[in-house]
Design a protein around this motif. Structure first.
Motif, short mmCIF file in Angstrom:
data_model
loop_
_atom_site.label_atom_id
_atom_site.label_comp_id
_atom_site.label_asym_id
_atom_site.label_seq_id
_atom_site.Cartn_x
_atom_site.Cartn_y
_atom_site.Cartn_z
N UNK A 191 -8.42 6.32 -8.91
CA UNK A 191 -8.87 4.92 -8.92
C UNK A 191 -7.92 4.05 -8.11
N UNK A 192 -6.63 4.21 -8.35
CA UNK A 192 -5.64 3.40 -7.63
C UNK A 192 -5.73 3.62 -6.13
N UNK A 212 -4.82 -1.18 -12.86
CA UNK A 212 -5.27 -2.53 -13.24
C UNK A 212 -4.69 -3.57 -12.30
N UNK A 213 -3.42 -3.43 -11.95
CA UNK A 213 -2.78 -4.34 -11.01
C UNK A 213 -3.50 -4.33 -9.66
N UNK A 225 0.84 -1.21 0.00
CA UNK A 225 0.00 0.00 0.00
C UNK A 225 0.87 1.25 0.00
N UNK A 226 1.91 1.27 0.83
CA UNK A 226 2.80 2.43 0.87
C UNK A 226 3.54 2.65 -0.44
N UNK A 227 4.07 1.56 -1.00
CA UNK A 227 4.78 1.66 -2.28
C UNK A 227 3.86 2.09 -3.42
N UNK A 228 2.69 1.48 -3.50
CA UNK A 228 1.74 1.83 -4.57
C UNK A 228 1.27 3.27 -4.42
N UNK A 229 1.09 3.74 -3.19
CA UNK A 229 0.68 5.13 -2.97
C UNK A 229 1.78 6.09 -3.44
N UNK A 230 3.01 5.81 -3.07
CA UNK A 230 4.13 6.67 -3.51
C UNK A 230 4.27 6.69 -5.03
N UNK A 274 -0.06 8.42 -18.08
CA UNK A 274 -1.34 7.71 -18.01
C UNK A 274 -1.23 6.20 -18.25
N UNK A 275 -0.35 5.77 -19.15
CA UNK A 275 -0.23 4.33 -19.41
C UNK A 275 0.29 3.60 -18.18
#
Length: 175
Positions: free
Chosen positions: A141-142, A56-57, A35-40, A48-49
C-alpha cells in the motif's frame, strides 16, 4: 470525454488527478527525498503497526496532494485480490521464513482447514504468518501510494529543473 469501457482506471484522466495543492508546490528534491526515504523505511520495517502508521501518513499526503478519491478507491479495488493472496500465502505457506524472522521453532496456529479438503486439506494459517502478510500488504500500500503522490503532483518541467538543481547532468535529467 471518457470512454465507457467499464474499467474504473480508464475513467480517470491525468488532468483530473493533478490538482494545485500545498504538496504540488513542494520542491522536487524534497519530494524525491520523501519518496526515497519512505521507500527505504518501508522495505526495512517489519512491524505491522509502524507500517500502518507510514501507510496512513502517505495516504494523508496523497489526499493533501490532491490525488482524487476515485483514483485511490480504484487502486485499492484493483489491488484487493493481490492483498488476499498475500495474506493466504504468508499465513499458510511462508512458514520457514516467518520462523527465521521470529526466531521461533514453532508458530502459533490461527486456524486449520479440514483435512478432507482436496489440495488444501490440513493447511494451517499461523498467527505470525497472518501478521507478516498484513505487514506485506501495508508495504505494498505504501509503495503504491508513493507513485501517484509523486507523479500526479510534479510537472515534468519542475522534475527536470529539480534534478538539474540537484546537479544531475541535464541529459540524464531530461531522459
Amino acid at each position: 470525454r471518457h470512454r465507457q469501457t467499464g474499467d474504473a482506471m480508464s475513467d480517470l484522466s491525468f488532468d483530473q488527478l493533478a490538482r494545485d495543492s500545498v504538496f504540488a508546490r513542494v520542491d522536487v528534491r524534497a519530494k524525491l527525498a520523501l519518496v526515497g526515504g519512505a521507500t527505504c523505511i518501508t522495505l526495512l520495517w517489519d512491524r505491522p503497526l509502524l507500517q500502518l502508521l507510514l501507510a496512513t501518513f502517505v495516504l494523508v499526503l496523497c489526499v493533501i496532494g490532491g490525488v482524487s478519491y476515485r483514483y485511490l478507491l480504484s487502486m485499492f479495488r484493483v489491488m484487493f485480490p493481490f492483498y488476499v493472496i498475500l495474506i493466504l500465502t504468508h499465513g499458510f505457506f511462508n512458514v520457514q521464513y516467518v520462523k527465521s524472522l521470529t526466531g521461533r521453532a514453532a508458530l502459533t496456529p490461527l486456524f486449520q482447514l479440514p483435512a478432507a479438503w482436496w489440495l488444501v486439506g490440513g493447511g494451517t494459517m499461523t498467527h505470525e504468518g497472518f501478521w507478516f502478510g498484513i505487514n506485506a500488504i501495508l508495504k505494498t500500500v505504501t509503495l503504491t501510494l508513493l507513485a501517484p503522490l509523486f507523479i500526479f503532483t510534479t510537472s515534468v518541467d519542475s522534475l527536470i529543473a529539480g534534478l538539474v538543481q540537484a546537479r544531475v547532468p541535464y541529459k540524464i535529467a531530461f531522459i
